[in-house]
Design an enzyme around this catalytic site. Structure first.
Site, PDB file in Angstrom:
ATOM      1  N   CYS A 138      -0.946  -5.731  -0.283  1.00  0.00           N
ATOM      2  CA  CYS A 138       0.383  -5.236  -0.677  1.00  0.00           C
ATOM      3  C   CYS A 138       1.095  -6.268  -1.531  1.00  0.00           C
ATOM      4  O   CYS A 138       1.962  -5.940  -2.327  1.00  0.00           O
ATOM      5  CB  CYS A 138       1.230  -4.954   0.560  1.00  0.00           C
ATOM      6  N   GLU A 159       6.423   1.039   3.905  1.00  0.00           N
ATOM      7  CA  GLU A 159       6.166  -0.074   2.990  1.00  0.00           C
ATOM      8  C   GLU A 159       5.219   0.486   1.948  1.00  0.00           C
ATOM      9  O   GLU A 159       4.128   0.936   2.290  1.00  0.00           O
ATOM     10  CB  GLU A 159       5.560  -1.229   3.797  1.00  0.00           C
TER      11      GLU A 159
END
Lengths: 525, 525
Positions: free
Chosen positions: A301, A264
């Site tokens: 994120c 990710e």
């Protein structure tokens, strides 16, 4: 309480490489103890132990693994005070945030325990034999999922608990039946040691083989490559930068036997403000937006690094309110001096691109690793012409893209790279435009949210924390939520296997009482 | 009836590159018409049409796509006579086999139609809002799967219908909502044109956008690379050689945005004969084994190229009976002259490895592309020392590995690469050994079968036709059976999306009546 050692299976080991220490990013002061890097020897030992543990561990039943995950949660809870205290020192994140993150971490472990007990994770399917079928009889065929093998997990800096040693990757891999080898993040080595000791205690308490869990300390690129290319490692979980993620993907692909990497990596999380919502509450949205932007010094994120809107009523009010909020932001402590430095240069690079205007800058704050927020603006036509404007700046900087009309807005959205999230602010009057936007966003993001903010990722069954490249290296899955267990499983079919040899979940009479697909139809009988 | 053209969307197009013709592998005679290779222009046009069709096609409901797949099946059935006739000419496979394969192909399409109607493919999950939760309310989060985008499919030579133009990859990608661009295999260009015309007729009959289906003719490596690196292509399905499969994997990984490749490549499909079974019916097993080995001239992905047994009662009888059956085999026609040539050199290379003994060789047969069967033997210790002995020889050659004892047998199995299948012949007395073997085989193969033969892959819900590398490039899935649809889907979460904008499958009241996971619990309410 801290020893400066890593955990290679049951053994506490002091590395023989370079000594590193975490630092308090508020003051720059180095924290004791020092940790020495491990290397090839520790990787080889960890992988050998994980491989040795794999067959025993994967043969445990769902209840045993669920109890193990719950025991890890209990051990972390019991140690939560010292863990949070150390994490505050190492990350500069507020105590309340880290206390919440500790709960989230134990909650994740308990979610996977519940997922194991529910049993659908087996993916059990049975196509019964049809001995009288013509022209050929049909064999008895049964399917379940089995774990891939030992998994390498890389702790992330920005969630020192929930995406680190006992975070989502570790929880889902352990749930799937895969031993885990964690590489601790240099930014929170003491926190990692404490959490690892909690996991180790659970391994012992549950009588599991020592190789089920190892935590290494080492140089990111060097030890990372050694770990990912070890032939016994069968999958990788990673959260971090695009550069580091792509290096792991390349290392995994270069193996004689390539393995999956769930990295990710990078997302600017566009927020699209539709005209009705903007006209109704532009200023209010601007203030709320900066709340999301500056949360945790922008180190999520899912931090909203991009705002898209069409020129019209409310946009100036949004921009003014957001600029005011940014100017009023006191500045946060970033996780490390390195991250703060990268943030400052990324922000300045973005602000210096042709056509970009700086609307506001926040206070830098008093930390050594400070990171003042910034709000920038650019025209839609300029944005689509300059791919560098899409690059993530990790921290509290966001770019407002002002589009001339709806067509330009749609063109901007179409030009976006893959994202973890896409947010839409819309009123009822915006629904036709939102309906046109939705299919475009579905191709861009793993999660689409309306009238909220992308920071804050709910841990549940329906969550997707993932998305098309470069948000992740594999859009077919999620790193948060119960679906994440599937990353570490593969299907196996059993054809005419004698009843006594079948895994219990596939036996006649459904002794485990789980949902199974019989000739395609779901049933719990 | 055949025009020598490809189908770029609705347009029949004649390429401008090299002219190629399929050949009758029995006689070597070239078959009319000639086909000219397409290149970059046709790839670009096909990808543009597929991209254009994608949003319309993926928005169709399950019933529409199911009807489309069934219409393709009907069109193929209506054309089955000419298709089978042409396929016999182009492949040398017997008419009965190809008639059966046509049924299998339409059966696959109907299986995916049923899978669509059943609806679990959506992967629907709903975590309802909890507005009163403390400390923070929970948003409403819903999840479904969406298709990846246009898919490139490479027709395989050995199943000119079931793994080719309208084979499993195409059926599962179309079911998922992905437009398909097929690269026809040079070995059966006429068959491909006929099947493609059937698919095209279904596209028209169902009123779908032309870009939903394209079939290109072109140079394998060149057009294949162009196709896989086209930015609009989002996934790849392939069945063929390891070399070609790995080239596609490398091309896909080299893209600015990497994409998944499902390549089914290489497997020797070990057959393990346990002592009880061998003692009870060694000779019978030997004869039956050669039936599987020589089926279709050994040109099955699941052809048993490796036999493993421990020295003891029945093994000599197995070997004698198998050798006799091989010597008595009349020889088959292979699919192409190239495949026959590669087979002969592969067989001779294997037979010439140190320690390998040739036990028997069959008749070569009278075809131009003939491929005589061969039975070879080697000791277990030699086998584990020589990785080349594991390399697939595509055709009717098999290697019997004689192990000194059970420990050596287990060591041989542990040394195996990943496989599509692993077969065990066992009596009740063998169950302890079979139980020890099973966990090892689970790590090696996608399908484990007892007391049968690996050739013949049932198309159903529980089948796995896949397996660890190098059997496939992605062990997490299957290319046969209803689970194959998942290869072309990714999850998306919808957070607080207004009811009117939600996909029907996620709306309150479950208007589609499908299984959904509500807070983790399966329900059809």
């Amino acid at each position: 309480m801290l020893t400066g050692e890593m955990f290679v299976g049951a053994a506490r080991v002091r590395g023989s490489g370079k000594e590193v220490r975490s630092r308090d990013p508020r003051t720059g002061v180095e924290l004791a103890p020092g940790y020495r890097y491990g290397g090839a020897a520790e990787v080889a030992r960890a992988a050998a132990l994980a491989e040795e543990a794999f067959d025993v561990y994967r043969a445990t039943d769902s209840a045993t693994r669920a109890a193990f995950l719950e025991r890890i949660a209990d051990e972390i809870s019991a140690l939560a005070g010292p863990i949070v205290e150390r994490a505050v020192l190492e990350t500069g994140l507020p105590e309340a945030r880290l206390t919440g993150e500790a709960s989230r971490t134990t909650g994740q472990l308990r979610l996977f325990a519940a997922t194991l007990r529910e049993g659908s994770w087996h993916g059990a399917r049975i196509d019964p034999a049809q001995p009288d079928r013509t022209p050929l009889p049909r064999a008895d065929i049964r399917q379940r999922r089995v774990p891939l093998g030992p998994v390498a997990v890389f702790g992330a800096s920005n969630f020192p608990l929930a995406f680190s040693v006992a975070g989502g990757d570790t929880a889902s891999a352990l749930a799937a039946g895969c031993p885990v080898v964690v590489k601790a993040h240099d930014a929170h080595l003491g926190t990692s040691e404490l959490v690892a000791s909690a996991v180790r205690a659970a391994v012992v308490a549950c009588g599991l083989p020592e190789g089920v869990f190892t935590q290494l300390v080492g140089d990111g690129p060097e030890l990372g490559t050694q770990l990912v290319t070890d032939p016994r490692i069968q999958a990788v979980g990673f959260t971090g930068s695009r550069r580091a993620g792509l290096a792991l993907v390349a290392a995994a692909a270069s193996r004689p036997q390539p393995i999956p990497v769930y990295a990710e990596m990078s997302s600017v999380n566009p927020v699209v403000l539709l005209p009705g919502a903007l006209a109704a509450r532009g200023a209010e949205l601007g203030t709320a937006f900066v709340g999301s932007l500056t949360l945790g010094a922008g180190q999520f994120c899912t931090n909203p690094g991009l705002v898209l809107a069409v020129e019209g009523p409310g946009l100036d009010e949004f921009v003014s309110a957001a600029a005011e909020a940014v100017r009023g932001d006191a500045g946060g402590t970033m996780l490390t001096l390195g991250i703060a430095g990268a943030y400052a240069s990324g922000r300045d690079r973005l602000a210096g691109r042709p056509g970009v205007t700086e609307l506001a800058r926040g206070e830098a704050g008093s930390s050594v690793a400070c990171g003042g927020a910034a709000l920038l603006s650019v025209d839609g036509s300029r944005f689509t012409a300059d791919p560098e404007l899409q690059e993530e700046v990790f921290g509290a900087t966001s770019l407002v893209v002002r589009c001339a009309d709806q067509a330009e807005l749609l063109a901007v959205v179409r030009a976006l790279e893959g994202q973890l999230t896409a947010t839409v602010h819309a009123d009822e009057s915006d629904e036709p435009l939102a309906a046109a936007l939705l299919p475009v966003l579905e191709r861009k993001a793993g999660r689409i949210l309306f009238n909220g903010w992308p920071t804050g990722v709910e841990v549940g069954h329906a969550m997707v924390h993932g998305g098309p490249f470069p948000a992740t290296s594999d859009s077919r899955t999620t790193s948060v939520g119960s679906l994440a267990i599937e990353r570490f499983l593969r299907p196996v079919a059993y054809q005419d296997v004698p009843a006594a040899l079948l895994p219990p979940v596939l036996r006649d009479g459904n002794p485990e009482g789980v949902w199974r697909r019989i000739d395609g139809e779901l049933s719990r009988d």
